[in-house]
Design an enzyme around this catalytic site. Structure first.
Site, PDB file in Angstrom:
ATOM      1  N   ASP A 203       0.818  -1.216   0.000  1.00  0.00           N
ATOM      2  CA  ASP A 203       0.000   0.000   0.000  1.00  0.00           C
ATOM      3  C   ASP A 203       0.851   1.265   0.000  1.00  0.00           C
ATOM      4  OD1 ASP A 203      -2.515   1.343   0.107  1.00  0.00           O
ATOM      5  OD2 ASP A 203      -2.254   1.677   2.248  1.00  0.00           O
ATOM      6  N   SER A 227      -7.338   5.203   0.131  1.00  0.00           N
ATOM      7  CA  SER A 227      -7.576   3.897  -0.482  1.00  0.00           C
ATOM      8  C   SER A 227      -9.022   3.478  -0.261  1.00  0.00           C
ATOM      9  CB  SER A 227      -6.644   2.849   0.129  1.00  0.00           C
ATOM     10  OG  SER A 227      -5.293   3.226  -0.037  1.00  0.00           O
ATOM     11  N   GLN A 277      -5.491  -1.842  -6.686  1.00  0.00           N
ATOM     12  CA  GLN A 277      -6.101  -0.923  -5.725  1.00  0.00           C
ATOM     13  C   GLN A 277      -6.817   0.203  -6.450  1.00  0.00           C
ATOM     14  OE1 GLN A 277      -4.005   2.238  -3.155  1.00  0.00           O
ATOM     15  NE2 GLN A 277      -4.170   0.497  -1.753  1.00  0.00           N
TER      16      GLN A 277
END
Length: 287
Positions: A203, A227, A277
């Site tokens: 991430d 996110s 993502q």
């Protein structure tokens, strides 16, 4: 004082509260919100506590609310299914009585079968790139203060970008990036720990890739990024305390969202994991 990687490992060593219930503490890095990678890593660690003799092969997660780093997080694991070949778990992260994150994860017993993979991109290796100390000396003297703070603080994951222009330029560039990463210290010989650490690291730069085509940066004060979801697939064994190449691209942005993909290769060129993502990208007016 404990090193950054020791603190990360401590945060992933969740406290058992009851059967299928665990509590995690947040890394104190001065942010107002919990870093999404921390919650993914802790959720992976919580699910692993309920699975024996099988390795994680995929996870699909949603970020529901911002997390507060000053409060602990409770992880509730639902043992959905223990099958002959696959094991499925659902994890809910709860803070202040409300869910902030949900994840489904699947585990697979070791099998053999047909094998192929895409080739690793042809980029300079980590030993041919400047270290973080050299990057700081070379680029950060004239960088904005928030960029300097980001690169100067101790971190559990070392990053060696193949191209550093994304961080210091307003020039629109291709929405791709290649970053070598590894833990800044040794990790235990436990595949579940390496999976949790890689989930944490995945991430770190992925959403940034959406901004490159626009000449923008995660450090821009008029942007709000978060996110929305995160998915990973684990293809082959790996170690995060050795270098992994994170090849990332952003096929599209629009409607206030950015979509990003990543593939991770070890130094031999073996594809070990993939990530996808989508995140919110909003421009806000400066008062």
């Amino acid at each position: 004082m404990k090193s950054a990687v020791e603190q990360l490992l401590e945060s992933l060593d969740l406290e058992p509260l009851e059967v299928n219930l665990f509590r995690g503490r947040s890394l104190q890095v001065g942010w107002q919100r919990i870093f999404g990678g921390q919650v993914i890593g802790q959720a992976v660690a919580a699910a692993a506590r309920t699975v024996a003799d099988r390795a994680i092969h995929s996870l699909h997660a949603y970020f529901l609310r911002p997390g507060d780093p000053s409060y602990p997080i409770v992880y509730e694991v639902d043992r959905i299914r223990d099958g002959g070949s696959f094991t499925t778990r659902r994890v809910l992260a709860i803070q202040k009585g409300e869910p902030i994150f949900s994840m489904a994860a699947s585990y697979h017993k070791a099998e053999t079968g047909l094998t192929h993979q895409i080739a690793m991109p042809d980029v300079p290796g980590p030993d041919d790139l400047p270290s973080e100390a050299e990057l700081r000396e070379r680029y950060l003297a004239e960088a904005p203060e928030n960029v300097r703070r980001y690169w100067m603080r101790p971190r559990p994951i070392e990053l060696r970008p193949v191209d550093f222009r994304h961080y210091v330029s307003r020039e629109p560039l291709e929405p791709t990036q290649f970053v070598w990463l590894r833990a800044t210290g040794p990790l235990p010989d436990d595949p579940s720990v390496h999976a949790a650490v890689l989930a944490y690291a995945s991430d770190t730069t992925l959403l940034d890739t959406s901004l490159f085509a626009h000449g923008r940066s995660v450090f821009d004060h008029d942007l709000r990024l978060a996110s929305l979801d995160h998915a990973m697939w684990f293809h082959a064994p790996f170690r995060v305390d050795d270098w992994l190449l994170y090849a990332q691209d952003s096929p599209a942005t629009g409607a206030g969202r950015g979509f990003n993909r990543g593939t991770l290769f070890d130094r031999t060129g073996r594809l070990v994991a993939s990530a996808v993502q989508e995140g919110v990208i909003r421009q806000v007016r400066q008062s």
